[in-house]
Scaffold this motif. Structure first.
Motif, PDB file in Angstrom:
ATOM      1  N   GLY A 247      20.082 -54.753 -48.214  1.00 45.06           N
ATOM      2  CA  GLY A 247      20.311 -55.735 -47.157  1.00 45.06           C
ATOM      3  C   GLY A 247      19.343 -56.905 -47.162  1.00 45.06           C
ATOM      4  O   GLY A 247      19.280 -57.669 -46.193  1.00 45.06           O
ATOM      5  N   LEU A 248      18.592 -57.063 -48.261  1.00 44.41           N
ATOM      6  CA  LEU A 248      17.572 -58.109 -48.295  1.00 44.41           C
ATOM      7  C   LEU A 248      18.038 -59.387 -48.993  1.00 44.41           C
ATOM      8  O   LEU A 248      17.226 -60.244 -49.329  1.00 44.41           O
ATOM      9  CB  LEU A 248      16.302 -57.583 -48.982  1.00 44.41           C
ATOM     10  CG  LEU A 248      15.588 -56.421 -48.294  1.00 44.41           C
ATOM     11  CD1 LEU A 248      14.335 -56.027 -49.060  1.00 44.41           C
ATOM     12  CD2 LEU A 248      15.235 -56.759 -46.854  1.00 44.41           C
ATOM     13  N   VAL A 258      13.985 -60.431 -42.897  1.00 43.39           N
ATOM     14  CA  VAL A 258      13.203 -60.845 -44.056  1.00 43.39           C
ATOM     15  C   VAL A 258      14.118 -60.978 -45.274  1.00 43.39           C
ATOM     16  O   VAL A 258      15.258 -60.503 -45.265  1.00 43.39           O
ATOM     17  CB  VAL A 258      12.064 -59.853 -44.375  1.00 43.39           C
ATOM     18  CG1 VAL A 258      11.095 -59.754 -43.227  1.00 43.39           C
ATOM     19  CG2 VAL A 258      12.628 -58.472 -44.720  1.00 43.39           C
ATOM     20  N   HIS A 259      13.608 -61.617 -46.313  1.00 45.25           N
ATOM     21  CA  HIS A 259      14.337 -61.813 -47.564  1.00 45.25           C
ATOM     22  C   HIS A 259      13.585 -61.075 -48.668  1.00 45.25           C
ATOM     23  O   HIS A 259      12.371 -60.872 -48.577  1.00 45.25           O
ATOM     24  CB  HIS A 259      14.417 -63.315 -47.869  1.00 45.25           C
ATOM     25  CG  HIS A 259      15.241 -63.667 -49.057  1.00 45.25           C
ATOM     26  ND1 HIS A 259      14.682 -63.931 -50.295  1.00 45.25           N
ATOM     27  CD2 HIS A 259      16.587 -63.792 -49.213  1.00 45.25           C
ATOM     28  CE1 HIS A 259      15.644 -64.218 -51.151  1.00 45.25           C
ATOM     29  NE2 HIS A 259      16.805 -64.138 -50.530  1.00 45.25           N
ATOM     30  N   TRP A 260      14.311 -60.684 -49.724  1.00 47.62           N
ATOM     31  CA  TRP A 260      13.667 -59.908 -50.785  1.00 47.62           C
ATOM     32  C   TRP A 260      12.493 -60.655 -51.417  1.00 47.62           C
ATOM     33  O   TRP A 260      11.508 -60.030 -51.837  1.00 47.62           O
ATOM     34  CB  TRP A 260      14.673 -59.516 -51.862  1.00 47.62           C
ATOM     35  CG  TRP A 260      15.203 -60.660 -52.685  1.00 47.62           C
ATOM     36  CD1 TRP A 260      16.346 -61.367 -52.473  1.00 47.62           C
ATOM     37  CD2 TRP A 260      14.583 -61.241 -53.840  1.00 47.62           C
ATOM     38  NE1 TRP A 260      16.491 -62.348 -53.416  1.00 47.62           N
ATOM     39  CE2 TRP A 260      15.426 -62.290 -54.273  1.00 47.62           C
ATOM     40  CE3 TRP A 260      13.411 -60.977 -54.559  1.00 47.62           C
ATOM     41  CZ2 TRP A 260      15.110 -63.076 -55.386  1.00 47.62           C
ATOM     42  CZ3 TRP A 260      13.107 -61.760 -55.658  1.00 47.62           C
ATOM     43  CH2 TRP A 260      13.950 -62.788 -56.075  1.00 47.62           C
ATOM     44  N   PRO A 496      15.660 -70.774 -41.044  1.00 48.65           N
ATOM     45  CA  PRO A 496      15.599 -70.726 -39.586  1.00 48.65           C
ATOM     46  C   PRO A 496      15.939 -69.342 -39.035  1.00 48.65           C
ATOM     47  O   PRO A 496      15.689 -69.052 -37.862  1.00 48.65           O
ATOM     48  CB  PRO A 496      16.655 -71.762 -39.156  1.00 48.65           C
ATOM     49  CG  PRO A 496      17.593 -71.840 -40.310  1.00 48.65           C
ATOM     50  CD  PRO A 496      16.755 -71.624 -41.529  1.00 48.65           C
ATOM     51  N   ASP A 497      16.517 -68.477 -39.892  1.00 45.58           N
ATOM     52  CA  ASP A 497      16.874 -67.120 -39.460  1.00 45.58           C
ATOM     53  C   ASP A 497      15.725 -66.135 -39.645  1.00 45.58           C
ATOM     54  O   ASP A 497      15.856 -64.958 -39.312  1.00 45.58           O
ATOM     55  CB  ASP A 497      18.091 -66.624 -40.249  1.00 45.58           C
ATOM     56  CG  ASP A 497      19.312 -67.490 -40.037  1.00 45.58           C
ATOM     57  OD1 ASP A 497      19.574 -67.850 -38.877  1.00 45.58           O
ATOM     58  OD2 ASP A 497      19.997 -67.814 -41.028  1.00 45.58           O
ATOM     59  N   ALA A 498      14.610 -66.594 -40.223  1.00 45.86           N
ATOM     60  CA  ALA A 498      13.470 -65.708 -40.454  1.00 45.86           C
ATOM     61  C   ALA A 498      12.848 -65.276 -39.124  1.00 45.86           C
ATOM     62  O   ALA A 498      12.930 -65.981 -38.117  1.00 45.86           O
ATOM     63  CB  ALA A 498      12.423 -66.412 -41.309  1.00 45.86           C
ATOM     64  N   LYS A 499      12.222 -64.105 -39.139  1.00 43.21           N
ATOM     65  CA  LYS A 499      11.531 -63.608 -37.964  1.00 43.21           C
ATOM     66  C   LYS A 499      10.022 -63.593 -38.237  1.00 43.21           C
ATOM     67  O   LYS A 499       9.561 -63.984 -39.302  1.00 43.21           O
ATOM     68  CB  LYS A 499      12.046 -62.215 -37.607  1.00 43.21           C
ATOM     69  CG  LYS A 499      13.520 -62.223 -37.188  1.00 43.21           C
ATOM     70  CD  LYS A 499      14.000 -60.843 -36.780  1.00 43.21           C
ATOM     71  CE  LYS A 499      15.468 -60.885 -36.372  1.00 43.21           C
ATOM     72  NZ  LYS A 499      15.981 -59.537 -35.993  1.00 43.21           N
ATOM     73  N   ALA A 500       9.273 -63.136 -37.247  1.00 40.04           N
ATOM     74  CA  ALA A 500       7.811 -63.193 -37.336  1.00 40.04           C
ATOM     75  C   ALA A 500       7.275 -62.488 -38.575  1.00 40.04           C
ATOM     76  O   ALA A 500       6.320 -62.935 -39.202  1.00 40.04           O
ATOM     77  CB  ALA A 500       7.188 -62.595 -36.077  1.00 40.04           C
ATOM     78  N   MET A 501       7.902 -61.361 -38.941  1.00 36.29           N
ATOM     79  CA  MET A 501       7.443 -60.616 -40.102  1.00 36.29           C
ATOM     80  C   MET A 501       7.523 -61.466 -41.367  1.00 36.29           C
ATOM     81  O   MET A 501       6.608 -61.475 -42.200  1.00 36.29           O
ATOM     82  CB  MET A 501       8.273 -59.347 -40.280  1.00 36.29           C
ATOM     83  CG  MET A 501       7.812 -58.473 -41.426  1.00 36.29           C
ATOM     84  SD  MET A 501       6.192 -57.739 -41.133  1.00 36.29           S
ATOM     85  CE  MET A 501       6.605 -56.595 -39.820  1.00 36.29           C
TER      86      MET A 501
END
Length: 575
Positions: A247-248, A258-260, A496-501
């Motif tokens: 799912g990354l 997060v992204h891979w 813009p879809d990224a979160k704090a992590m």
């Protein structure tokens, strides 16, 4: 290092007022015996901590197994145990990345590549290595940052333990803070690093004994791993809670946002390698090994155990998604509604499966984890202050006995400062986000400086100093930019879809790149050191000592290969 800002931030916004469990006489006796044992170890080892080499480096007499278990245990503090159990409930199996790709490759790299240079240089600390390679400027910058970070992190460990004991058992907050801090100060000040290491090994065993019932009985109740996955899908409605990598592909496709690329490069390369290879808190344990082979084997042994830690940390969070009859919420919402928060996952599961006596063992395991984190920070602070600040810049010509006395004294000072930061946490709702940011400020650029210093002989003193400084300032600047303008997250974390992590991971990556680029550019603009001065400090210049392994199966590279193969296999299995 491994705690999740998103899950732990709420942890410090105020405890819920209900009490989860009560201890009976057997449980209290188990906890009392544990405190008596750790203090006894400190007094017993006091006679073996009379010189600076004994007090700060445990006499460099530890076996590979003891150093390896201590290496892992120093990282198994309250933020690790409580934070990632709660994160697993929030984000699913993605939390495992911080134990696997976020640790194992870096630990193997430390043992195979970097350990020979730390060990043969006989340095007492990572700032000490920077002094040899880049001079006093880089040493001072890294030492001051690290000393500040360690006491702050120690305070967070103190407060989180006290808060958990208040929520779980109804203990007074002040009582928990002072009892734990005095105990840690006693056994570290008495026996130095040797005492901290032996207690960390004890704490590692207790953590496993106390927490092992939860995953075993939880899997039995859930009907096995396959059935657990089906139940989580039914309850949560998101299959990515039980998949590591599938799912990354996009920030929107997984619960962590997060992204891979952030996981692989930000976590797997920069933060992981920075922490496990340059953070003196853990490297100090490996430097205590009795010879080079033991020093190289210790992180490899640690990597094997690190791969198993999710079984007692992440799996309880996943099981809670299936077996708990109620839904857990964020801490602030729990305060308003009287419900249970994410951060109560591990205590809730302990109470669910542990009866009298066993509950005491489980609570002792939590306390052991908290104290392990505190002791690791305090002993590292004592060494860095004495060797890299006091001995290097304030009093260079003191006797060995004086430095030992200074180490013992600043152990108590470090604990007192930690207590102060523990109380400050109560008044700062965003302290965890700040601490995580501070951690990345120090770790990411430091890794760039150390790795270039070890692998590239052309790196100069000016390059090392300005690279480290510019990388740190870059991380601070990016954090301030997003803090002031949240829309800037799309630039820092690439979406813009990224979160704090994701922001933490990419900020670390950018600061590392800036450090490396500046170090290279400045190094080419300044004169290089003579090659003869780099002996014992740089690959390709230093002859490595010959390790006399009688059999092929004694070679560290063989066991590193075994661990690497298992690491690849489990990532494929849980893809």
């Amino acid at each position: 290092m491994h705690a999740s800002p998103a899950s732990l931030l709420a942890f410090f916004q105020g405890p819920v007022t209900h009490q989860l469990a009560r201890l009976n006489a057997i449980d209290i006796l188990v906890i009392a015996i544990y405190f008596a044992i750790v203090i006894f170890i400190g007094f017993y080892l006091k006679g073996s901590a009379n010189t600076s080499e004994e007090f700060f480096m445990a006499g460099r007499e530890m076996t590979a197994w003891i150093a390896g278990l201590s290496f892992v245990s120093a990282n198994l503090g309250s933020l690790e145990l409580m934070g990632w159990a709660g994160s697993a409930y929030q984000y699913g199996i993605l939390a495992t990345h911080w134990f696997w790709i976020g640790a194992v490759p870096a630990m193997l790299f430390l043992g195979i590549i970097m350990m020979p240079f730390y060990y043969i240089s006989k340095t007492h600390s990572v700032p000490g290595y920077l002094s040899l390679r880049f001079g006093p400027g880089a040493r001072a910058l890294s030492a001051v940052s690290f000393a500040f970070m360690t006491v702050l992190m120690s305070g967070i460990n103190m407060y989180s333990m006290a808060l958990v004991m208040k929520v779980v058992l109804g203990w007074n907050l002040n009582f928990s803070i002072w009892v734990s801090s005095i105990t840690v100060a006693l056994y570290v000040a008495l026996g130095g690093l040797r005492s901290a290491i032996f207690n960390e090994v004890l704490q590692f065993l207790l953590i496993w004994l106390g927490a092992l019932l939860v995953p075993i009985l939880g899997l039995v109740e859930a009907g096995g791993w396959t059935n657990l996955k089906h139940q989580i899908l039914t309850n949560v409605g998101n299959a990515q809670y039980v998949h590591l990598w599938s799912g990354l592909g996009h920030f929107k496709d997984n619960p962590m946002g997060v992204h891979w690329s952030g996981i692989v490069f930000g976590l797997g390369l920069v933060i992981s390698f920075g922490y496990w290879t340059t953070d003196f808190l853990v490297v100090q344990r490996v430097l205590s090994a009795h010879n080079l082979r033991a020093a190289r084997m210790a992180p490899i042994i640690g990597a094997g155990f690190k791969m198993m830690v999710p079984f007692i940390v992440v799996l309880p969070g996943l099981l809670a998604l299936s077996v708990l009859p109620y839904h857990l919420v964020g801490e602030s919402q729990a305060v308003l509604t009287g419900g249970h928060s994410y951060n109560e996952v591990l205590p809730l599961m302990l109470v669910r499966y542990c009866g009298p006596g066993l509950l005491g063992l489980g609570v002792t395991a939590l306390i052991a984890g908290f104290m392990s984190g505190m002791a690791g920070n305090v002993s590292a602070f004592s060494t860095v202050w004495t060797y890299d600040i006091y001995g290097a810049f304030i009093n260079k010509k003191a006797t060995d006995r004086h430095y030992v006395a200074m180490g013992r004294g600043c152990t108590f000072v470090g604990v007192l400062i930690s207590v102060g930061t523990a109380y400050l946490v109560q008044h700062a709702a965003s302290i965890m986000d700040y601490v995580q940011s501070l951690f990345s400020f120090f770790i990411a650029p430091l890794f760039g400086t150390v790795i270039l210093g070890m692998l590239w002989k052309r790196a100069t003193k000016a390059g090392g100093f300005w690279g480290l400084l510019s990388g740190t300032l870059t991380a601070v600047g990016l954090w301030a930019w997003v803090h002031h303008d949240p829309s800037a997250l799309r630039y820092v974390a690439l979406s813009p879809d990224a979160k704090a992590m994701a922001e933490d991971l990419y900020r670390a990556l950018w600061s590392w790149l800036v450090c490396v680029i500046v170090t290279v550019v400045v190094s080419y603009m300044t004169p290089a050191r003579p090659v003869a001065e780099l002996d014992g400090l740089v690959y390709g210049v230093s002859p490595l000592p010959v390790e006399h392994d009688d059999h092929w199966y004694q070679k560290p590279i063989v066991w590193a290969g075994v661990i690497a193969a298992v690491f690849v296999a489990i990532n494929i299995i849980f893809w």
